[in-house]
Design an enzyme around this catalytic site. Structure first.
Site, PDB file in Angstrom:
ATOM      1  N   LYS A  14       0.830  -1.209   0.000  1.00 27.57           N
ATOM      2  CA  LYS A  14       0.000   0.000   0.000  1.00 27.57           C
ATOM      3  C   LYS A  14       0.866   1.262   0.000  1.00 27.57           C
ATOM      4  O   LYS A  14       0.583   2.208  -0.721  1.00 27.57           O
ATOM      5  CB  LYS A  14      -0.953   0.018   1.208  1.00 27.57           C
ATOM      6  CG  LYS A  14      -1.919  -1.170   1.240  1.00 27.57           C
ATOM      7  CD  LYS A  14      -2.951  -1.065   2.353  1.00 27.57           C
ATOM      8  CE  LYS A  14      -2.385  -1.114   3.749  1.00 27.57           C
ATOM      9  NZ  LYS A  14      -1.824  -2.420   4.154  1.00 27.57           N
ATOM     10  N   ARG A  89      -9.720   0.791   9.003  1.00 23.02           N
ATOM     11  CA  ARG A  89      -9.371  -0.586   9.305  1.00 23.02           C
ATOM     12  C   ARG A  89     -10.469  -1.303  10.083  1.00 23.02           C
ATOM     13  O   ARG A  89     -10.319  -2.483  10.391  1.00 23.02           O
ATOM     14  CB  ARG A  89      -8.105  -0.606  10.155  1.00 23.02           C
ATOM     15  CG  ARG A  89      -6.823  -0.896   9.380  1.00 23.02           C
ATOM     16  CD  ARG A  89      -5.674  -0.716  10.347  1.00 23.02           C
ATOM     17  NE  ARG A  89      -4.540  -1.527  10.079  1.00 23.02           N
ATOM     18  CZ  ARG A  89      -3.416  -1.073   9.495  1.00 23.02           C
ATOM     19  NH1 ARG A  89      -3.341   0.165   9.049  1.00 23.02           N
ATOM     20  NH2 ARG A  89      -2.399  -1.872   9.347  1.00 23.02           N
ATOM     21  N   ARG A 128      11.400  -6.347   5.354  1.00 24.71           N
ATOM     22  CA  ARG A 128      11.299  -4.919   5.663  1.00 24.71           C
ATOM     23  C   ARG A 128      11.822  -4.644   7.069  1.00 24.71           C
ATOM     24  O   ARG A 128      12.488  -3.644   7.299  1.00 24.71           O
ATOM     25  CB  ARG A 128       9.823  -4.478   5.550  1.00 24.71           C
ATOM     26  CG  ARG A 128       9.607  -2.995   5.811  1.00 24.71           C
ATOM     27  CD  ARG A 128       8.204  -2.553   5.453  1.00 24.71           C
ATOM     28  NE  ARG A 128       7.234  -2.902   6.483  1.00 24.71           N
ATOM     29  CZ  ARG A 128       5.923  -2.685   6.372  1.00 24.71           C
ATOM     30  NH1 ARG A 128       5.425  -2.164   5.268  1.00 24.71           N
ATOM     31  NH2 ARG A 128       5.103  -3.017   7.347  1.00 24.71           N
ATOM     32  N   ARG A 134      11.256  -1.280  12.191  1.00 30.66           N
ATOM     33  CA  ARG A 134       9.906  -1.210  12.764  1.00 30.66           C
ATOM     34  C   ARG A 134       9.692  -2.330  13.769  1.00 30.66           C
ATOM     35  O   ARG A 134       9.904  -3.500  13.455  1.00 30.66           O
ATOM     36  CB  ARG A 134       8.857  -1.296  11.642  1.00 30.66           C
ATOM     37  CG  ARG A 134       8.490   0.061  11.096  1.00 30.66           C
ATOM     38  CD  ARG A 134       7.459  -0.026  10.026  1.00 30.66           C
ATOM     39  NE  ARG A 134       6.241  -0.731  10.436  1.00 30.66           N
ATOM     40  CZ  ARG A 134       5.129  -0.731   9.725  1.00 30.66           C
ATOM     41  NH1 ARG A 134       5.082  -0.075   8.589  1.00 30.66           N
ATOM     42  NH2 ARG A 134       4.076  -1.400  10.139  1.00 30.66           N
ATOM     43  N   ARG A 146      -1.014  -9.372  13.466  1.00 34.31           N
ATOM     44  CA  ARG A 146      -1.544  -8.313  12.597  1.00 34.31           C
ATOM     45  C   ARG A 146      -2.463  -8.901  11.532  1.00 34.31           C
ATOM     46  O   ARG A 146      -3.480  -8.301  11.182  1.00 34.31           O
ATOM     47  CB  ARG A 146      -0.401  -7.536  11.968  1.00 34.31           C
ATOM     48  CG  ARG A 146       0.211  -6.552  12.984  1.00 34.31           C
ATOM     49  CD  ARG A 146       1.628  -6.209  12.673  1.00 34.31           C
ATOM     50  NE  ARG A 146       1.777  -5.445  11.452  1.00 34.31           N
ATOM     51  CZ  ARG A 146       2.913  -5.380  10.746  1.00 34.31           C
ATOM     52  NH1 ARG A 146       3.975  -6.035  11.142  1.00 34.31           N
ATOM     53  NH2 ARG A 146       2.980  -4.649   9.661  1.00 34.31           N
TER      54      ARG A 146
HETATM   55  P1  ADP Z   1       0.963  -2.305   7.992  1.00 30.97           P
HETATM   56  O1  ADP Z   1      -0.065  -2.050   6.947  1.00 30.97           O
HETATM   57  O2  ADP Z   1       2.217  -2.896   7.453  1.00 30.97           O
HETATM   58  O3  ADP Z   1       0.445  -3.066   9.183  1.00 30.97           O
HETATM   59  P2  ADP Z   1       0.778   0.418   9.057  1.00 30.97           P
HETATM   60  O4  ADP Z   1       1.911   1.375   9.076  1.00 30.97           O
HETATM   61  O5  ADP Z   1      -0.401   0.748   8.232  1.00 30.97           O
HETATM   62  O6  ADP Z   1       1.466  -0.933   8.587  1.00 30.97           O
HETATM   63  O7  ADP Z   1       0.263   0.136  10.541  1.00 30.97           O
HETATM   64  C1  ADP Z   1       1.122  -0.229  11.603  1.00 30.97           C
HETATM   65  C2  ADP Z   1       0.325  -0.371  12.902  1.00 30.97           C
HETATM   66  O8  ADP Z   1      -0.233   0.908  13.262  1.00 30.97           O
HETATM   67  C3  ADP Z   1      -0.875  -1.319  12.864  1.00 30.97           C
HETATM   68  O9  ADP Z   1      -0.523  -2.670  13.100  1.00 30.97           O
HETATM   69  C4  ADP Z   1      -1.756  -0.732  13.992  1.00 30.97           C
HETATM   70  O10 ADP Z   1      -1.283  -1.115  15.263  1.00 30.97           O
HETATM   71  C5  ADP Z   1      -1.544   0.768  13.850  1.00 30.97           C
HETATM   72  N1  ADP Z   1      -2.552   1.373  12.924  1.00 30.97           N
HETATM   73  C6  ADP Z   1      -2.284   1.963  11.727  1.00 30.97           C
HETATM   74  N2  ADP Z   1      -3.420   2.407  11.162  1.00 30.97           N
HETATM   75  C7  ADP Z   1      -4.433   2.076  12.011  1.00 30.97           C
HETATM   76  C8  ADP Z   1      -5.854   2.224  11.991  1.00 30.97           C
HETATM   77  N3  ADP Z   1      -6.474   2.813  10.960  1.00 30.97           N
HETATM   78  N4  ADP Z   1      -6.578   1.749  13.038  1.00 30.97           N
HETATM   79  C9  ADP Z   1      -5.978   1.167  14.073  1.00 30.97           C
HETATM   80  N5  ADP Z   1      -4.646   0.968  14.165  1.00 30.97           N
HETATM   81  C10 ADP Z   1      -3.874   1.417  13.144  1.00 30.97           C
END
Ligand code: ADP
Length: 190
Positions: A14, A89, A128, A134, A146
């Site tokens: 994404k 999400r 990654r 991270r 996740r």
């Molecule tokens: P990825 O898509 O690789 O999991 P992101 O950077 O989008 O990476 O998200 C990392 C973490 O940040 C998620 O596992 C969650 O804990 C938190 N997070 C990100 N966006 C949201 C969201 N919209 N709602 C709840 N938690 C979120």
């Protein structure tokens, strides 16, 4: 305004495809993951609270992320449109987003879903983790958590957007440029 959601599991690409779409269509990028990591780096109260969830691979509470998105949109009210990456999400987040967009007299025009098999996703995320540092990309059990969160809370949104006729799925395995071309083809159909 043109408003897109990039949808898909962790590691689907994404972030990579968002970068390319922003360039092509002049949109503002909203990544809730990036916003949360910026809060953490700045050492804010919100960043500290979020960290406890992120490091376990759990979703951060809806009101926290919705508040961040609302602020970001208000600060960028002059944008040509937004590309939402990693948001919404959960169903409450999607409903809040619909409400926010209607305050701006606009809506979601297209939801682009990147479809990738889970074993490929785990490989990508561990790779990654070696360079990004991270915390949530370091071990397979956090990564699997996740995916569980994604399956239980996020995947139901696909049918939410299928019902409104905005969801389009794209094969997310293969060359970055080929995937980008498939995404653009859907945007250009609008
Ligand atoms: P990825 O898509 O690789 O999991 P992101 O950077 O989008 O990476 O998200 C990392 C973490 O940040 C998620 O596992 C969650 O804990 C938190 N997070 C990100 N966006 C949201 C969201 N919209 N709602 C709840 N938690 C979120």
């Amino acid at each position: 305004m043109l408003n897109l959601i990039l949808f898909g599991p962790p590691g689907a690409g994404k972030g990579t495809q968002s970068e390319k779409l922003i360039g092509a269509y002049g949109l503002k990028h909203i990544s809730t993951g990036d916003l949360l990591r910026a809060e953490r780096k700045a050492g804010t109260e919100l960043g500290l609270q979020a960290d406890a969830y992120i490091s376990k691979g759990e979703l951060v509470p809806d009101e926290v992320v919705v508040g961040m998105v609302r602020n970001f949109m208000k600060e960028n009210a002059d944008a040509n449109g937004f590309i939402f990456d990693g948001f919404p999400r959960t169903t409450p987040q999607a409903e809040s987003l619909d409400g926010l967009l209607s305050e701006f007299d606009t809506k979601i025009h297209l939801v682009l879903g990147l479809e990738v098999e889970e074993d490929e996703l785990v490989k990508r995320l561990l790779l990654r983790g070696q360079s990004s540092g991270r915390v949530d990309d370091q071990d397979e059990s956090t990564i699997r958590n996740r995916f569980r969160e994604y399956q239980n809370k996020t995947l139901p949104l696909q049918s939410y957007y299928e019902k409104s006729g905005t969801y389009k799925g794209v094969q997310g395995m293969g060359e970055i440029e080929d995937i980008f071309a498939a995404l653009c083809a859907h945007v250009n159909e609008l």
